[in-house]
Motif scaffolding. Structure first.
Motif, short mmCIF file in Angstrom:
data_model
loop_
_atom_site.label_atom_id
_atom_site.label_comp_id
_atom_site.label_asym_id
_atom_site.label_seq_id
_atom_site.Cartn_x
_atom_site.Cartn_y
_atom_site.Cartn_z
N ASP A 36 -11.00 0.40 -0.21
CA ASP A 36 -12.28 -0.23 0.05
C ASP A 36 -13.04 -0.32 -1.27
O ASP A 36 -13.03 0.62 -2.06
N ALA A 53 -11.23 5.50 1.09
CA ALA A 53 -10.67 4.95 2.33
C ALA A 53 -9.91 3.66 2.00
O ALA A 53 -10.25 2.95 1.07
N TYR A 54 -8.87 3.39 2.78
CA TYR A 54 -8.08 2.19 2.52
C TYR A 54 -7.59 1.55 3.82
O TYR A 54 -7.49 2.20 4.85
N GLN A 57 -4.97 2.94 6.31
CA GLN A 57 -5.27 4.16 7.08
C GLN A 57 -5.52 3.79 8.52
O GLN A 57 -6.19 2.80 8.81
N PHE A 60 -9.28 3.49 9.27
CA PHE A 60 -10.08 2.53 8.51
C PHE A 60 -10.83 1.63 9.49
O PHE A 60 -10.24 1.12 10.45
N TYR A 67 -11.30 -6.94 6.32
CA TYR A 67 -11.18 -6.45 4.95
C TYR A 67 -11.11 -7.64 3.98
O TYR A 67 -11.79 -7.66 2.96
#
Length: 120
Positions: A36, A53-54, A57, A60, A67
């Motif tokens: 992020d 965080a990505y 995950q 997320f 995104y």
């Protein structure tokens, strides 16, 4: 869908605007995940932060579509600020990695005249 890292397009010309796909590819190449990203203002300066965080995950909060939409908006702001080359260089060369609870930050050097449009 992103390109495999072995199929990345050639590097853009210096001064070329960033694209959301380029940022996605830089994140994937550097860390193999889509972290992020946030633009943060502190003490009259703007920072690009790579959060811990990505997208990949389970917890997320965004879908891939959400995104990508957020990334498109952020890239538009970065291009408007005239900092594409700073961001491209930093994401391509940093050896740091975000850690749980600790974001990485790039202090953006905004060309004169553009900062007043974004900083209050």
């Amino acid at each position: 869908m992103s390109l495999p890292s072995s199929a990345l397009p050639p590097a853009p010309e210096p001064g070329a605007p960033l694209s959301a796909q380029e940022v996605w590819d830089l994140l994937q190449t550097r860390w193999q995940v889509s972290y992020d990203l946030q633009l943060v203002q502190r003490r009259g300066r703007l920072y690009l932060q790579v959060m811990w965080a990505y997208l990949e995950q389970q917890s997320f909060p965004l879908t891939e579509e959400g995104y990508r939409s957020k990334l498109e908006e952020l890239v538009g702001l970065l291009n408007g600020l005239g900092v594409a080359e700073q961001v491209r260089s930093w994401l391509g060369t940093t050896s740091d990695k975000p850690r749980q609870g600790k974001a990485m930050g790039l202090a953006l050097e905004i060309p004169a005249g553009r900062a007043s449009e974004f900083l209050l």
